[in-house]
Design a protein around this motif. Structure first.
Motif, PDB file in Angstrom:
ATOM      1  N   TYR A   6       7.522  -1.284  -1.144  1.00  0.00           N
ATOM      2  CA  TYR A   6       8.465  -1.772  -0.148  1.00  0.00           C
ATOM      3  C   TYR A   6       8.542  -3.285  -0.285  1.00  0.00           C
ATOM      4  O   TYR A   6       7.648  -3.913  -0.852  1.00  0.00           O
ATOM      5  CB  TYR A   6       8.006  -1.406   1.272  1.00  0.00           C
ATOM      6  N   VAL A   7       9.592  -3.871   0.263  1.00  0.00           N
ATOM      7  CA  VAL A   7       9.748  -5.321   0.232  1.00  0.00           C
ATOM      8  C   VAL A   7       9.273  -5.876   1.572  1.00  0.00           C
ATOM      9  O   VAL A   7       9.772  -5.483   2.626  1.00  0.00           O
ATOM     10  CB  VAL A   7      11.213  -5.730  -0.031  1.00  0.00           C
ATOM     11  N   ARG A  57       2.683  -2.021  -1.827  1.00  0.00           N
ATOM     12  CA  ARG A  57       2.604  -0.582  -2.127  1.00  0.00           C
ATOM     13  C   ARG A  57       1.726   0.044  -1.059  1.00  0.00           C
ATOM     14  O   ARG A  57       0.554  -0.298  -0.931  1.00  0.00           O
ATOM     15  CB  ARG A  57       2.036  -0.342  -3.512  1.00  0.00           C
ATOM     16  N   THR A  58       2.319   0.972  -0.307  1.00  0.00           N
ATOM     17  CA  THR A  58       1.583   1.578   0.794  1.00  0.00           C
ATOM     18  C   THR A  58       2.142   2.957   1.119  1.00  0.00           C
ATOM     19  O   THR A  58       3.262   3.282   0.736  1.00  0.00           O
ATOM     20  CB  THR A  58       1.642   0.678   2.051  1.00  0.00           C
ATOM     21  N   ASN A  59       1.332   3.703   1.834  1.00  0.00           N
ATOM     22  CA  ASN A  59       1.757   4.968   2.389  1.00  0.00           C
ATOM     23  C   ASN A  59       2.079   4.681   3.852  1.00  0.00           C
ATOM     24  O   ASN A  59       1.176   4.487   4.665  1.00  0.00           O
ATOM     25  CB  ASN A  59       0.634   5.998   2.267  1.00  0.00           C
ATOM     26  N   PRO A  84      12.589   1.515   6.553  1.00  0.00           N
ATOM     27  CA  PRO A  84      12.133   0.661   5.455  1.00  0.00           C
ATOM     28  C   PRO A  84      12.645   1.191   4.123  1.00  0.00           C
ATOM     29  O   PRO A  84      12.617   2.395   3.870  1.00  0.00           O
ATOM     30  CB  PRO A  84      10.608   0.766   5.538  1.00  0.00           C
ATOM     31  N   ALA A  85      13.153   0.295   3.311  1.00  0.00           N
ATOM     32  CA  ALA A  85      13.745   0.667   2.025  1.00  0.00           C
ATOM     33  C   ALA A  85      12.678   0.688   0.944  1.00  0.00           C
ATOM     34  O   ALA A  85      12.051  -0.340   0.654  1.00  0.00           O
ATOM     35  CB  ALA A  85      14.845  -0.318   1.658  1.00  0.00           C
ATOM     36  N   ALA A  86      12.467   1.851   0.358  1.00  0.00           N
ATOM     37  CA  ALA A  86      11.505   1.980  -0.740  1.00  0.00           C
ATOM     38  C   ALA A  86      12.130   1.426  -2.017  1.00  0.00           C
ATOM     39  O   ALA A  86      13.343   1.496  -2.226  1.00  0.00           O
ATOM     40  CB  ALA A  86      11.130   3.444  -0.933  1.00  0.00           C
ATOM     41  N   VAL A  87      11.275   0.838  -2.853  1.00  0.00           N
ATOM     42  CA  VAL A  87      11.713   0.290  -4.136  1.00  0.00           C
ATOM     43  C   VAL A  87      11.148   1.181  -5.234  1.00  0.00           C
ATOM     44  O   VAL A  87       9.947   1.473  -5.262  1.00  0.00           O
ATOM     45  CB  VAL A  87      11.213  -1.166  -4.314  1.00  0.00           C
ATOM     46  N   ASP A  88      11.999   1.604  -6.145  1.00  0.00           N
ATOM     47  CA  ASP A  88      11.600   2.487  -7.232  1.00  0.00           C
ATOM     48  C   ASP A  88      10.568   1.808  -8.140  1.00  0.00           C
ATOM     49  O   ASP A  88      10.669   0.611  -8.409  1.00  0.00           O
ATOM     50  CB  ASP A  88      12.852   2.873  -8.033  1.00  0.00           C
ATOM     51  N   ASP A  89       9.609   2.583  -8.624  1.00  0.00           N
ATOM     52  CA  ASP A  89       8.583   2.055  -9.532  1.00  0.00           C
ATOM     53  C   ASP A  89       9.193   1.402 -10.772  1.00  0.00           C
ATOM     54  O   ASP A  89       8.661   0.422 -11.289  1.00  0.00           O
ATOM     55  CB  ASP A  89       7.626   3.167  -9.975  1.00  0.00           C
ATOM     56  N   ILE A  91      11.935  -0.304 -10.972  1.00  0.00           N
ATOM     57  CA  ILE A  91      12.404  -1.654 -10.639  1.00  0.00           C
ATOM     58  C   ILE A  91      11.231  -2.620 -10.608  1.00  0.00           C
ATOM     59  O   ILE A  91      11.309  -3.730 -11.148  1.00  0.00           O
ATOM     60  CB  ILE A  91      13.172  -1.650  -9.303  1.00  0.00           C
ATOM     61  N   ILE A  92      10.123  -2.198 -10.020  1.00  0.00           N
ATOM     62  CA  ILE A  92       8.923  -3.047 -10.000  1.00  0.00           C
ATOM     63  C   ILE A  92       8.462  -3.315 -11.428  1.00  0.00           C
ATOM     64  O   ILE A  92       8.130  -4.457 -11.783  1.00  0.00           O
ATOM     65  CB  ILE A  92       7.797  -2.390  -9.168  1.00  0.00           C
ATOM     66  N   ALA A  93       8.467  -2.292 -12.278  1.00  0.00           N
ATOM     67  CA  ALA A  93       8.066  -2.465 -13.678  1.00  0.00           C
ATOM     68  C   ALA A  93       8.980  -3.458 -14.393  1.00  0.00           C
ATOM     69  O   ALA A  93       8.518  -4.306 -15.154  1.00  0.00           O
ATOM     70  CB  ALA A  93       8.066  -1.118 -14.395  1.00  0.00           C
ATOM     71  N   ALA A  94      10.289  -3.384 -14.128  1.00  0.00           N
ATOM     72  CA  ALA A  94      11.239  -4.306 -14.760  1.00  0.00           C
ATOM     73  C   ALA A  94      11.001  -5.747 -14.291  1.00  0.00           C
ATOM     74  O   ALA A  94      11.056  -6.679 -15.090  1.00  0.00           O
ATOM     75  CB  ALA A  94      12.669  -3.873 -14.455  1.00  0.00           C
ATOM     76  N   ILE A  95      10.722  -5.920 -13.006  1.00  0.00           N
ATOM     77  CA  ILE A  95      10.442  -7.263 -12.487  1.00  0.00           C
ATOM     78  C   ILE A  95       9.163  -7.802 -13.115  1.00  0.00           C
ATOM     79  O   ILE A  95       9.094  -8.968 -13.515  1.00  0.00           O
ATOM     80  CB  ILE A  95      10.357  -7.256 -10.946  1.00  0.00           C
TER      81      ILE A  95
END
Length: 169
Positions: A6-7, A57-59, A84-89, A91-95
């Motif tokens: 999440y952001v 990163r959280t549950n 809350p808007a989840a961010v795809d893994d 996208i995090i990998a690309a960043i």
């Protein structure tokens, strides 16, 4: 429910404090920072890649949204329609890859230039041409300069920030 990215929004200029607080509370935080070559040697050598934001990163079913709403230095999670808007893994990998690439080349150059400042192009086909600095573009490694080429008309050109330097007046 699985842990997701999440952001997390930070209060103005409180990213470092929020990062340290959240990690001390056991949160998994991705706070992308890059080295910045600055004109002012006393300035911080690292800069947030997304000022005011980091990823957590959280549950949420276990941790609860309110944890982030009331966390010191935080403004809560970025949400749409209250969710809350989840961010795809991916996208995090690309960043992470982009930040890794920037770190590998020494970060970005903080030019200390303002729109209207005179510059000289130092490499490429326009090497030696004088221009006017206009703006920094996406992510800071690109700039737009204005060239006076035809009939005193300013023609915009996009270049790497490493290709220009301030013109000595």
């Amino acid at each position: 429910m699985q842990a997701q990215w999440y952001v997390l929004r930070s209060k103005s200029h409180k990213e470092e404090a929020l990062y340290h607080h959240a990690t001390s509370q056991g949160c998994t935080i991705f706070y992308p920072r890059i080295p910045v070559q600055r004109v002012n040697p006393r300035a911080k050598p690292m800069a947030a890649y997304f000022p005011g934001y980091m990823f957590v990163r959280t549950n949420l079913a276990e941790m609860g949204v309110s944890t982030f709403e009331y966390m010191p230095y935080a403004l809560g999670l970025v949400a749409f329609d209250g969710e809350p808007a989840a961010v795809d893994d991916a996208i995090i990998a690309a960043i992470k890859e982009r930040v890794k690439a920037l770190v590998a080349v020494g970060g970005e150059t903080f030019l200390g230039l303002n729109p209207g400042d005179p510059v000289v192009i130092t490499s490429g086909p326009l090497k030696g041409v004088e221009a006017i600095f206009d703006a920094r573009l996406n992510g800071g490694d690109r700039v737009r300069v204005l060239l006076a080429l035809l009939s005193n008309r300013a023609v915009p050109a996009e270049l790497s920030a490493a290709q220009i330097r301030r013109r000595e007046v």
